[in-house]
Every structure is written in structure tokens, then in C-alpha cells.
Scaffold this motif. Structure first.
Motif, short mmCIF file in Angstrom:
data_model
loop_
_atom_site.label_atom_id
_atom_site.label_comp_id
_atom_site.label_asym_id
_atom_site.label_seq_id
_atom_site.Cartn_x
_atom_site.Cartn_y
_atom_site.Cartn_z
N ALA B 188 0.86 -1.14 -0.02
CA ALA B 188 -0.07 -0.13 0.03
C ALA B 188 0.94 1.25 0.19
O ALA B 188 2.17 1.29 0.62
CB ALA B 188 -0.85 0.07 1.25
N ARG B 189 0.22 2.19 -0.68
CA ARG B 189 1.05 3.65 -0.69
C ARG B 189 1.49 4.11 0.59
O ARG B 189 2.42 4.69 0.76
CB ARG B 189 0.11 4.55 -1.22
N SER B 190 0.62 3.67 1.81
CA SER B 190 1.06 4.19 2.90
C SER B 190 2.09 3.45 3.97
O SER B 190 2.52 3.75 5.13
CB SER B 190 -0.14 4.36 3.90
N ASP B 191 2.43 2.34 3.25
CA ASP B 191 3.17 1.06 3.78
C ASP B 191 4.50 1.86 4.31
O ASP B 191 5.26 2.47 3.68
CB ASP B 191 3.47 0.01 3.22
N THR B 192 4.87 1.32 5.62
CA THR B 192 6.48 1.84 5.93
C THR B 192 7.59 1.01 5.83
O THR B 192 8.70 1.33 5.91
CB THR B 192 6.26 2.23 7.39
N SER B 193 6.96 -0.24 5.38
CA SER B 193 7.83 -1.45 5.12
C SER B 193 7.49 -2.53 4.18
O SER B 193 6.22 -2.89 4.01
CB SER B 193 8.28 -2.07 6.64
N THR B 195 9.52 -5.28 3.81
CA THR B 195 10.46 -6.38 3.89
C THR B 195 9.77 -7.63 3.53
O THR B 195 10.47 -8.59 2.71
CB THR B 195 10.73 -6.54 5.44
N GLY B 196 8.73 -8.14 4.09
CA GLY B 196 8.07 -9.48 3.73
C GLY B 196 8.01 -9.47 2.42
O GLY B 196 8.53 -10.78 1.90
N GLN B 197 7.31 -8.75 1.67
CA GLN B 197 7.27 -8.85 0.19
C GLN B 197 8.61 -9.13 -0.42
O GLN B 197 9.03 -10.01 -1.62
CB GLN B 197 6.56 -7.72 -0.44
N LEU B 199 11.55 -10.11 0.79
CA LEU B 199 11.74 -11.47 1.01
C LEU B 199 11.59 -12.53 0.01
O LEU B 199 12.34 -13.20 -0.31
CB LEU B 199 11.59 -11.86 2.36
N PRO B 217 6.29 6.73 -2.90
CA PRO B 217 6.43 5.21 -2.42
C PRO B 217 6.83 4.48 -3.31
O PRO B 217 7.45 3.22 -2.90
CB PRO B 217 4.61 5.04 -2.44
N LEU B 220 10.35 2.82 -2.11
CA LEU B 220 10.33 1.67 -1.00
C LEU B 220 10.96 0.09 -1.53
O LEU B 220 11.68 -0.20 -1.04
CB LEU B 220 9.01 1.66 -0.09
N THR B 223 14.72 0.08 -2.66
CA THR B 223 15.26 -0.10 -1.61
C THR B 223 15.45 -1.29 -0.84
O THR B 223 16.66 -1.91 -0.36
CB THR B 223 14.77 1.38 -0.67
#
Lengths: 344, 379
Positions: B188-193, B195-197, B199, B217, B220, B223
């Protein structure tokens, strides 16, 4: 899913969870002391992070104008309120606290922003720019209606939230910012690379939580806040000023928000409106704790952070759905365990 | 802010003194709210729009819909009822554009949307777009994937209509290429992480990864992927073409390939590109006001919409007077019969079946090199 992945997800969840934990504690604290469900709590995260990122980039953060404006409004209101009982020390106090202090900070920010200041200086300046907004907002918006019902206070706090979002767009623009990390270092913990910044986030969270524990348990101000939380009327009968408690609680809440923002700004991209969703997850954790228990709020927040990381891995399209659905069984459980008592 | 105020006062001035024979163009944009990063450059481009169609003056009225479909509906009503608009430009996103289009259809007023919006067939008769379809953009990327021998493609995209549309477009385009798209992750646009995806994609280790996002966004996923040690090619969409993507993603943006309307790299276009001259002219003027490198595909879309309006108005003025239903009908008919209109984001050829009017000249590929977008020739 092997152990490396598990460790990765756990790390990710713990970082997010620690920020949610700090916010959840702030929610519980504010609600206990002032009965305000402070929706704008998350906005302090965005303001803190974005002010910090702006200072780092050498541009003057727009939030200084809000600080100056809030100070002047709060001071003017104070003069009006006290107009019949103005004494010389009182006038000087208001002038110093509401006019000189914020305007000096504004001036310092304008002068210091273009200079290449050390990391810690930018951090401290961002904090001192954002944190005083908390008590100012309390004095302008909530103190005049301190005895209103919880619902009215909630509506007022939603109003503050929209105001902060709107001004945030004006101050910081629509694009997001990412700050440079304090320590760029990465090292391996077993198979998992860990960034120093993420350790800093968890360490700072832990230190703040311990700090809160000591503050409430050992200091007079902390005990006074606790007394107000337990019974506001009783506390004021023994001489604890509700206005003092309110200001202190808002100071702490703004501090928690701003420091969270500064800590995560190097780990994620922050936008003027990011605060709401981050705050909402802290809010869910506060609900888990029934808006009463600090340790439960922290545990709930960590659980939400980990649930978020795991669901992002397994079903990324449904991440938010999963996280916010968690609230339903908890609400049902709570309403069975402790029947809701109508307040006031 | 000063600029918004200035524009607002210009808008007010135009409302205050309507000249009957002038052409009225009403603009509804998402200058605030979640799509502000699209709406602001679009709004900035308005002063560069044509002010005359033949001998007739064109007046522009701008409204902000705050990325809210309800506000867009209200704006569109103001446009059709109070301002008696001859044509409406807007809005910046698909949902707000859908609102504008349905109101404009009630009043039989042509609309030029700046987002790839899908509407019902009868509404579509009056709805045109000055934007490339996602499919058009995706086709350029797929050509590049085939040329560089990509066999497996990971996907991470917004969990919204934009992401859905890209998945549909890619699935269709990839069908005969032998490229397999897996895993498909969303955020989502507002996600802060993410990492799961990241990985999960890292585990599958595809030859390339498609990142479908817009604005800041977009930084992210690259990165997170680079942090987890992914080294394959990263493809982005035109939604990510903005200096903020490079600023925020930093080193992770290096080497990523994006499709874009020609105007974004006007100076670097080969001389053979039909849009080169007009795009360089617009980019130079725009950058002079808004800062070097500030011109974007979004400001280009608004410029294109202005070109379409001016072009069609000249045709429509032959048969009707501005401010009348006949003029709006004539304008619609002219917008549907545009032939080889060269503008900054490509060349327009519209027909009753194609209200976009774009072909492969409307997109080029660019690659991030040393923190800058560089033109990347296909072939």
C-alpha cells in the motif's frame, strides 16, 4: 519459510512494533489523564520525522511557523483569560513562555537550517521545534473544554488531526522524505543483516519505556499524573492542577511522537499524512490494552508489528485487512470479560 | 502556495468578467490530498496553455478536488452549471476523473481526463484522455524484457486499481513471450515497510522485478530489494518518474528502467522524434519558472490537454458559438477526429473507438544513471 526468513520478519516486526508501542503508550497516557483520544498523535510522528529530514537537507522546515503561531495564539488566550489578575511576574512568564521561546526557536531554526550542523544537533532542534506544539495545542484547544464528554473531546481531536494534516501538506509538500541514518553501519547477526539504525530504534524504545516506568513510579510529577489518571477529581482535591497534568501529558505525548518520527525517518519514507496510519496501529494496541494498561499496550503493539510483517510475507494484498481484523476478536473478548461502563 | 493563490485570483477574475464569446475551459485537479504530487505539476502547467483558438480567447477556471471523488463531482457541477464550461479538463486520478466524466455527460460537455479512467460506453462518447494507457507503457517495458532475455519476472505493486490494471496489462502482453510472472506481491502507498514482500521475491530470485507504484512510495520496493541483496533488473512504471523517486531511493534507483512520455526527457530525445521540438520548447519555458529539471510527464499531460482543446476549438468555431450546446457537440466531434496532432507527450490520432489517441510515439524508455534519468533507446 526457513529460520532466516523468520528472523528477518521478526526483526521487521520488532522495529515497527516498537514504534507502535511508543505511540500506544502515549495514547493510553493521554486518555487516562485527560480522557482525550488524541487522533493527532500520529501526526507528531510525521512532523518530527519531516522536520528532522528538512533540517538535514539544509532547508527551513515549515513547521516552525506552526510553532510560532501556536505560541502566539496560546499566549494571547492566556492574556485574555488572566486579564483581571495580571501581575508583573505573570506577564513576564507568559511573554517568555509563549512569545520569546517559540520565536527564538524559530529564529534558531532559520539560522541553523542552511548550516551543516551535526546529526545530534539537528535531532535535538527537530525535537524542540515539534514537542512544544503538544502543550500549546492542549492549552488552545482542549483546556477550555476540559470537562466536555469523551465524544466531544474525540471530535475536537479529529479536528486537530485534520488541521495538522492540512498544514503538513503546506509545510512539507506532497512528496515523501527519508533522512540519513545516524549510523550507516550494517552487521550480521547470524544469517540476518541488521542495520545499526534498527537497533537504535529498539534501544531507544526500551530506554523510553523504562524512563516512563521510572517517571511514573519515582517522581512527584509522574505520581501526580498517575493520580489524575486514577481519579481526576480526587487529584484536584489534593492540589494537583488538572491543567498541569494536561500540559505534562501532552508534552510527553508530543515528545513520544516526535522522537518516533525522528527514529524511523531513516528507515522508511515519511509523508505529511503518514502519521495517521502509524498512529492508528498504536491506537489498535491501545484498544488491546483497554486504554488502561501500559504493559498490555506494549505487548499488543509488538504483536501487531509482527503480525504485520508475517502477513506482508504470506498475503501482502491483505496485510492491512489482517492487521485491522485482529481488533475484532479482541474487542469481543474484552466486551465479554469487562462489560462496558458508561462514563460520566 | 503563492502560486496557488495567484492562480486562484486569476480564476476568480475570469469568473467575475465572463465575455460571452470566449471559450471557457474548466479544470478540476487533485492539487491537494493523496494525489497532490500529480495535481500540483498539472496545475503548474496551466499558465503555459494556449490562450487563443484562432481569434477567440480561451479562459481557464481551476478548481481543486482534494483527490476526493465527491468534491470532483461538486466541481464538475460548478463547471457545467455556474461557469457554463465548453469543455472540462480533469481530474488527476481515475476515481475523480470518473466523477467528472459522469457529471459532464449529464450536461453533454466534453471531458479530457488526465488519468486512464474507464467509464460506461455512453459516458465514454464524451470522455477523452490526455494520458497513455498503462498497457501502452507496459508494452515498451515488455519489448525491453524480451530484448534482454528476461525469463522470469517478479511483481510488486500497489494494492489498488493501478496495480490491478498493470497486472492485467502485463499478463496479456507476456502471454506469447514465454516470460513467467511470479511471485505477484502487493503493498500500500502508506506502508512503512515492504520487507516481507521483498523477502519473498528474493527467495524466488526472478531475472527482473516489476515495481508498480507512483510518486515517492515507489522508492520503497527497490530499496528493500537491494537491501536484501537482489541484483536483477528493476522495472518501474511511469508513475515513478519524478526526481523524488531518485532522491529517496538513492543508490537503489540506479539502473532501474522506466517508461515515460517523451516530454520528461525532452532535451535527450533523438532529433527524429516528432515531439522533440515542441517538448523542448515547453520544457524550457516550464523549467525557467519552476526550476531546472522540474518538468514532468504530469505537467506534459496538462499541456497536451490544452493543445487538444485549442486544436478542437478551431474546428468547432467554424460551426458554432462558444457557450452553446452546439459548440460543445462540435467540440466533442472535433476531439474525436484529431489527426496527427503533435504535442509534448506524443502524437494524437483519435477515433470513435480510441479516445486516447496514442501510439508507440507516446512513450520512451529511460534509465536511472548517476542519479539522473537518461534516455534509453529501444533496439
Amino acid at each position: 519459510m526457513d529460520s532466516t526468513i523468520t528472523l528477518f520478519l521478526l526483526q521487521d516486526g520488532l522495529i515497527n512494533g516498537s514504534i507502535y508501542a511508543l505511540l500506544a503508550v502515549a495514547f493510553v497516557l493521554l486518555f487516562a489523564v485527560t480522557r482525550i483520544i488524541f487522533v493527532a498523535q500520529g501526526d507528531f510522528v510525521a512532523y518530527g520525522g519531516l522536520t528532522f529530514a528538512a533540517l538535514q537537507q539544509g532547508s527551513v522546515p515549515g513547521s516552525i511557523w506552526l510553532l510560532a503561531g501556536l505560541g502566539i495564539i496560546a499566549g494571547t488566550l492566556e492574556f485574555l483569560r488572566e486579564r483581571r489578575a495580571l501581575t508583573r511576574p505573570k506577564v513576564l512568564g507568559i511573554l517568555a513562555g509563549d512569545f520569546v521561546f517559540p520565536l527564538t526557536l524559530t529564529g534558531v531554526a532559520i539560522l541553523a537550517a542552511p548550516q551543516d550542523m551535526p546529526y545530534l544537533f539537528d535531532m535535538a532542534l527537530a525535537l524542540t521545534l515539534v514537542v512544544p506544539m503538544g502543550p500549546y495545542i492542549y492549552r488552545i484547544c482542549f483546556r477550555p473544554m476540559a470537562s466536555a464528554s469523551v465524544l466531544v473531546l474525540l471530535i475536537a481531536s479529529v479536528g486537530v488531526h485534520w488541521l495538522m494534516i492540512g498544514l503538513g501538506l503546506l509545510f512539507f509538500g506532497a512528496e515523501g522524505y527519508r533522512a540519513a541514518p545516524m549510523f550507516g553501519a550494517n552487521f550480521a547477526l547470524g544469517p540476518v543483516p541488521v542495520s545499526a539504525q534498527s537497533l537504535l530504534v529498539m534501544g531507544a524504545t526500551l530506554a523510553l519505556l523504562v524512563g516512563f516506568y521510572l517517571f511514573f513510579g519515582r517522581t512527584l510529577a509522574g505520581k501526580a499524573l498517575m493520580a489524575t489518571a486514577v481519579n481526576a477529581r480526587g487529584a484536584s482535591l489534593v492540589g494537583i492542577s488538572p491543567s498541569f497534568s494536561g500540559r505534562t501529558a501532552f508534552l510527553m505525548a508530543a515528545f513520544v511522537g516526535a522522537i518516533s518520527g525522528i527514529l524511523i525517518a531513516p528507515l522508511t519514507t515519511l509523508y505529511y499524512d503518514s502519521g495517521f496510519l502509524i498512529g492508528l496501529k498504536g491506537f489498535v494496541a491501545a484498544i488491546v490494552a483497554g486504554f488502561a494498561s501500559f504493559p498490555l499496550a506494549v505487548a499488543g503493539a509488538i504483536a501487531i508489528g509482527i503480525a504485520e510483517a508475517v502477513s506482508a510475507f504470506f498475503a501482502s494484498a491483505f496485510k492491512e485487512v489482517i492487521v485491522f481484523s485482529l481488533i475484532l476478536p479482541i474487542l469481543i473478548w474484552r466486551s465479554i470479560r469487562a462489560p462496558h461502563l458508561e462514563e460520566d | 502556495m503563492k502560486r496557488i493563490l495567484a492562480l486562484a485570483s486569476v480564476a476568480l477574475a475570469t469568473v467575475a468578467s465572463p465575455a460571452l464569446a470566449d471559450i471557457t475551459v474548466c479544470i478540476s485537479l487533485s492539487a491537494t490530498g493523496p494525489a497532490a504530487s500529480l495535481g500540483i505539476p498539472e496545475q503548474n502547467a496551466v499558465p503555459f496553455l494556449p490562450t487563443m483558438a484562432g481569434d477567440t480567447k480561451i479562459n481557464y477556471i481551476i478548481y481543486d478536488d482534494a483527490t476526493d471523488p465527491t468534491a470532483a463531482t461538486r466541481n464538475a457541477r460548478k463547471c457545467t452549471e455556474d461557469d457554463r464550461a465548453d469543455v472540462i479538463i480533469g481530474s488527476s486520478t481515475a476515481p475523480t476523473s470518473a466523477s467528472v466524466a459522469s457529471v459532464a455527460f449529464e450536461a453533454l460537455t466534453p471531458v479530457i481526463a488526465l488519468a486512464p479512467v474507464s467509464v460506461k460506453d455512453d459516458v465514454n462518447v464524451w470522455t477523452f484522455r490526455a494520458v497513455q494507457t498503462n498497457r501502452m507503457m507496459a508494452s515498451a517495458l515488455v519489448e525491453h524484457m524480451v530484448a534482454s532475455n528476461v525469463k522470469t519476472l517478479g511483481f510488486i505493486g500497489f494494492a489498488d486499481a493501478f496495480g490491478d490494471d498493470w497486472i492485467a496489462a502485463l499478463e496479456e502482453l507476456l502471454k506469447d513471450t514465454g516470460i513467467k510472472m511470479d511471485p505477484v506481491e502487493r503493498f500500500a502507498r502508506s506502508d512503512t515497510s515492504v520487507t516481507g514482500q521483498a523477502l519473498k521475491i528474493g527467495l524466488a530470485n526472478p531475472d527482473a522485478v516489476m515495481v508498480v507504484a507512483s510518486g515517492t512510495p515507489s522508492a520503497l520496493p527497490p530499496t528493500a530489494l537491494r537491501e536484501r541483496g537482489y541484483t536483477g533488473q528493476i522495472y518501474m512504471t511511469h508513475g515513478s518518474v519524478s526526481p523524488t523517486y531518485i532522491r529517496v531511493a538513492g543508490a537503489a534507483a540506479e539502473g532501474s528502467i522506466l517508461p515515460v512520455g517523451p516530454v520528461a526527457v525532452a532535451e535527450q530525445l533523438p532529433d527524429s522524434h516528432p515531439s522533440k521540438a515542441i517538448a523542448v520548447d515547453f520544457a524550457t519555458k516550464y523549467n525557467a519558472v519552476h526550476g531546472e529539471g522540474s518538468v514532468s510527464a504530469f505537467s506534459g499531460m496538462m499541456f497536451d490537454a490544452g493543445q487538444l482543446v485549442a486544436h478542437a476549438s478551431v474546428e468547432a468555431l467554424k460551426t458554432a458559438q462558444p457557450g452553446t450546446p452546439e459548440f460543445r457537440k462540435a467540440l466533442r466531434d472535433a476531439l474525436e477526429n484529431v489527426r496527427e496532432l503533435v504535442s509534448v507527450n506524443g502524437v494524437y490520432n483519435t477515433s470513435p473507438d480510441d479516445h486516447y489517441g496514442h501510439d508507440e510515439r507516446s512513450r520512451v524508455l529511460i534509465q536511472v544513471k548517476d542519479g539522473k534519468f537518461e534516455y534509453l533507446p529501444l533496439n
